[in-house]
Enzyme design. Structure first.
Site, short mmCIF file in Angstrom:
data_model
loop_
_atom_site.label_atom_id
_atom_site.label_comp_id
_atom_site.label_asym_id
_atom_site.label_seq_id
_atom_site.Cartn_x
_atom_site.Cartn_y
_atom_site.Cartn_z
N HIS A 84 36.09 9.78 99.76
CA HIS A 84 36.51 10.12 100.85
C HIS A 84 37.56 11.10 101.04
CE1 HIS A 84 37.53 8.96 105.32
NE2 HIS A 84 38.51 9.57 105.03
N GLU A 85 38.68 10.94 100.12
CA GLU A 85 39.77 12.33 100.09
C GLU A 85 38.97 13.59 99.28
OE1 GLU A 85 42.21 11.90 101.78
OE2 GLU A 85 41.97 9.54 102.31
N HIS A 88 37.50 15.62 102.19
CA HIS A 88 38.42 16.34 102.67
C HIS A 88 39.01 17.65 101.85
CE1 HIS A 88 38.83 13.90 106.13
NE2 HIS A 88 39.63 12.73 105.33
N ASP A 160 40.64 9.92 111.30
CA ASP A 160 40.00 11.34 111.30
C ASP A 160 39.17 11.68 112.61
OD1 ASP A 160 40.91 11.55 108.63
OD2 ASP A 160 39.21 10.92 107.83
#
Length: 293
Positions: A84-85, A88, A160
């Site tokens: 997930h990170e 980003h 988000d």
């Protein structure tokens, strides 16, 4: 920063310009507390100087709260958060108008399971349409990474999606950034407290206009979603390598992100990090102590 750091031993690679960008809005007392906290962190690690890692951690503690290292995280959650990170961070690097990536971490802090920090290169307060579109694309990177890798979606993208929706809505209804809606603002009196108020706020325009607004909001978000999907699919190898480094090391900084974006293998990046950690922990009094013993 220089005033409050006068009596503190700082590592040679500490850059106050970078720290200043990360601490915009801090008062003198905040800066003093930040440097004191960094000094305590360095002392706990038996370091002779205060380095960037201690300063970054002190800033994060002030902004987002302390790390929750005692919080039990399953291997499955750890892997999902890492992807997930990474989603980003990679999109922040690939999107031209995003701010530079400063730090990526999968250590829980505050209400977040992980975080990706970017820092501005300037003090601009205005955001252009290109910057907003790139931010929306980057903000969707976590959800898109989940879709690509685990082929499912989780609750982790809640914040988000909230930010993306609010930003796209303002682009259409307040900032005149939709050609379909035009240079008109609608319902810009603040956030509705409850649904009834939202209904009242929408009475100043017709159902036809409301339909156009909804379609434009969806168009902006869906365009960014497709772009994010294409970019992460093309850079799947970087996504896999970055997530593996995060699972192993939990936190990476701008130089590790740059190495990964250059195509370095996760093993090379981990070796680089371990070498850097070894140098940072060297104690100039170690040799004297050993000889004395």
């Amino acid at each position: 920063l220089k005033v409050h750091a006068r009596n503190k031993p700082l590592a040679s690679d500490v850059n106050f310009k970078v720290i200043a960008r990360m601490t915009a809005g801090f008062s003198g007392a905040d800066i003093a507390n930040l440097l004191n906290e960094a000094a305590i962190l360095a002392a706990r690690q038996n370091k002779s100087t205060i380095g960037n890692i201690e300063l970054y951690e002190a800033i994060n503690k002030v902004l987002m709260g302390p790390q929750k290292k005692s919080h039990i995280v399953t291997e499955s959650d750890k892997r999902i958060t890492a992807y997930h990170e990474s989603g980003h961070a990679i999109l922040a690097k690939l999107c031209k108008y995003c701010d530079p990536v400063q730090e990526v971490s999968i250590i829980p802090r505050g209400n977040a399971a992980g975080y990706t920090l970017t820092r501005p290169d300037n003090d601009d307060t205005h955001m252009t349409r290109n910057e907003l579109n790139d931010f929306i694309c980057m903000a969707l990177g976590g959800r898109v990474a989940e879709e690509i890798v685990i082929q499912d979606i989780t609750t982790g993208a809640s914040n988000d999606l909230q930010r993306v929706t609010e930003m796209a809505k303002k682009m259409v209804t307040q900032w005149g950034m939709s050609e379909e809606v035009g240079l008109v603002t609608y319902g810009g009196d603040g956030h509705p407290i409850f649904l009834g108020r939202d209904y009242e706020a929408r009475n100043d325009y017709s159902e036809e206009v409301a339909s156009v607004i909804d379609k434009e909001i969806h168009r902006i978000i869906e365009t960014a979603h497709k772009r994010a999907t294409d970019l992460l699919t093309e850079n799947r190898a970087i996504l896999d390598n970055m997530s593996r480094v995060l699972v192993e090391k939990e936190t990476i900084y701008s130089d590790e992100v740059d190495l990964l974006m250059e195509g370095k293998d996760y093993k090379e990046v981990i070796a680089y990090m371990e070498e850097k950690e070894g140098k940072a922990q060297e104690n100039p009094f170690k040799r004297f102590t050993s000889e004395k013993e």
